[in-house]
Write an enzyme that holds these catalytic residues in place. Sequence first.
Site, mmCIF file in Angstrom:
data_model
loop_
_atom_site.group_PDB
_atom_site.id
_atom_site.type_symbol
_atom_site.label_atom_id
_atom_site.label_comp_id
_atom_site.label_asym_id
_atom_site.label_seq_id
_atom_site.Cartn_x
_atom_site.Cartn_y
_atom_site.Cartn_z
ATOM 1 C CB CYS A 104 -4.245 11.820 11.116
ATOM 2 S SG CYS A 104 -2.717 10.916 11.260
ATOM 3 C CG ASP A 158 3.530 2.018 9.339
ATOM 4 O OD1 ASP A 158 3.184 3.009 10.005
ATOM 5 O OD2 ASP A 158 3.803 2.086 8.127
ATOM 6 C CE LYS A 170 -1.511 2.167 3.910
ATOM 7 N NZ LYS A 170 -1.362 3.617 3.793
ATOM 8 C CG ASN A 171 2.430 2.866 3.520
ATOM 9 O OD1 ASN A 171 1.251 3.162 3.295
ATOM 10 N ND2 ASN A 171 2.918 2.804 4.738
ATOM 11 N NE ARG A 212 1.338 11.503 9.404
ATOM 12 C CZ ARG A 212 0.720 10.476 8.805
ATOM 13 N NH1 ARG A 212 -0.374 9.997 9.313
ATOM 14 N NH2 ARG A 212 1.205 9.955 7.702
ATOM 15 N NE ARG A 218 -6.210 5.066 5.229
ATOM 16 C CZ ARG A 218 -5.161 5.253 6.023
ATOM 17 N NH1 ARG A 218 -5.324 5.345 7.318
ATOM 18 N NH2 ARG A 218 -3.948 5.351 5.537
#
Length: 456
Positions: free
Chosen positions: A117, A312, A22-23, A122, A404
């Site tokens: 967030c 993460d 994903k990233n 951020r 997500r």
Amino acid sequence: MDKYVIDRGEPLRGTAFISGSKNAASCPLMCAILLAETPTVLENVPDLRDIRSMKLVLEHLNARVEHGNNRLVIDPTDFDTDWVPYEMMSQMRASMYAFGPMIARQRRAAVSKPGGCNIGSRPIDLHLKGFRALGVEMVERAGYVHARHNGMVGSEMSLLGANGPSVGATCNVLMAAALAQGRTIIHGAAREPEVQELARFLNAMGARISGIGSATLTIDGVESLHGTTWRVMPDRIEAATFAVAALITDGDLLLRGVDPGDMGATLTELLRWGAEITVMQEDQALRVRRMPGQTPEPLDLVTGPFPELATDVQPLFAALLGITPGLSRIEDRIYQDRFLYLAELNRLGGQFAQVGNAATIRGVRGYDGAAIMASDLRAGAALTLAALAARGQSTVRRIYHVERGYEQFERKLAALGARIRREAEAEATPRPPAPWEDARESAMGLAAVADEVAPA
Ligand code: EPU
């Protein structure tokens, strides 16, 4: 809105097929395609909400996007829009990754400034610093950042911030510098595998980037870039998630489609915990289970920039350490506030506390099922894993966070034996039975149950 309903099942067994990252895909690669003058095909693209959100951003910028069968075809020929509105940025903060390509190709660009967030503040100061170093004028006004230039010129800069290097700033400046005049040297560059993937991808499009994988990247600007065909790298965080799923349920999983070379710190810590990990590098596979005969050990962990332990995976380790006897601690040096989920793990009977930017964990003998709620993507995955190991039934709400970033999460887990299903969220949950009304407990006697849930 849907929720997961999870009952404790058998230990997970079988083969987990890991998706594309994903990233890597959802932000740097999809946005970098805007730099090219011809279409690009991306393969091994996970089917995720973040990919669909980024597709909307690219369409807003007038790129044409076809998506299906884990494949994206993106045609940037008509890319002519130079701004990303608040509504899009608030849905998809990774829209920030489109700033570099917009600045490079449109010479004028504006993005709504992303806010904080659920994992903390951020900031974007390093992105702006990098663009300014390339000769771009940057002005902040009314919640937007405006940029303009009459030709970017390469320069030497440091992108090291107070919390170390920035993945997003390194990617953004890398993309812009690929089309700047002359040589750019970035010191303090992020070295994450997804940044390396972007650099290699840009080179496949005709860029000239060297020093890939190191903290100093050298970019010799080129006149134009062209489209290419590219297979997205494996998702190292999804792989870590399934590794923890194997260990937390005392199962035995083969993870296929992984790159163990990108997972060094995670695998080292899992081994210290008491995992047995067999690496099959040539087959892109890993086998993970508990080391037979070994008692799991508590850990003292610190997250940091790659190659250190990734922030993460921090919530995933917390879920595992919550039922590991002894005292553990996890300090997060990237996102100081990434601990909202601790209160939810406490609802499962865990003993977690936040002290500054660290979680302290007193391992209990086991979790007890309860209704819990995801606050962000990785927290949602961690809570789901904890629920798989909990006695009785749990529900995990706000699973849109999980969707997500995890492709078919509950289906993949169910295929490995997990008792997990998706249901629409009910208005209210039924009254839970008191201990003296619970058939299991009446049979065992209350004293026995109290002993079973006592902390280790
Ligand atoms: N930072 C600054 N100034 C900046 C930019 C960042 O001080 O201009 C700080 C941040 O506050 C943070 C640190 O630098 O303390 C690292 O932030 P970074 O820019 O590296 O993170 P990011 O690009 O915003 C990506 C991933 C995150 C992942 C981090 C760290 C994407 C879309 N996001 O974020 O992934 O945690 O790198 O590896 O790729 C997730 O997958 O759930 C996720 C949050």
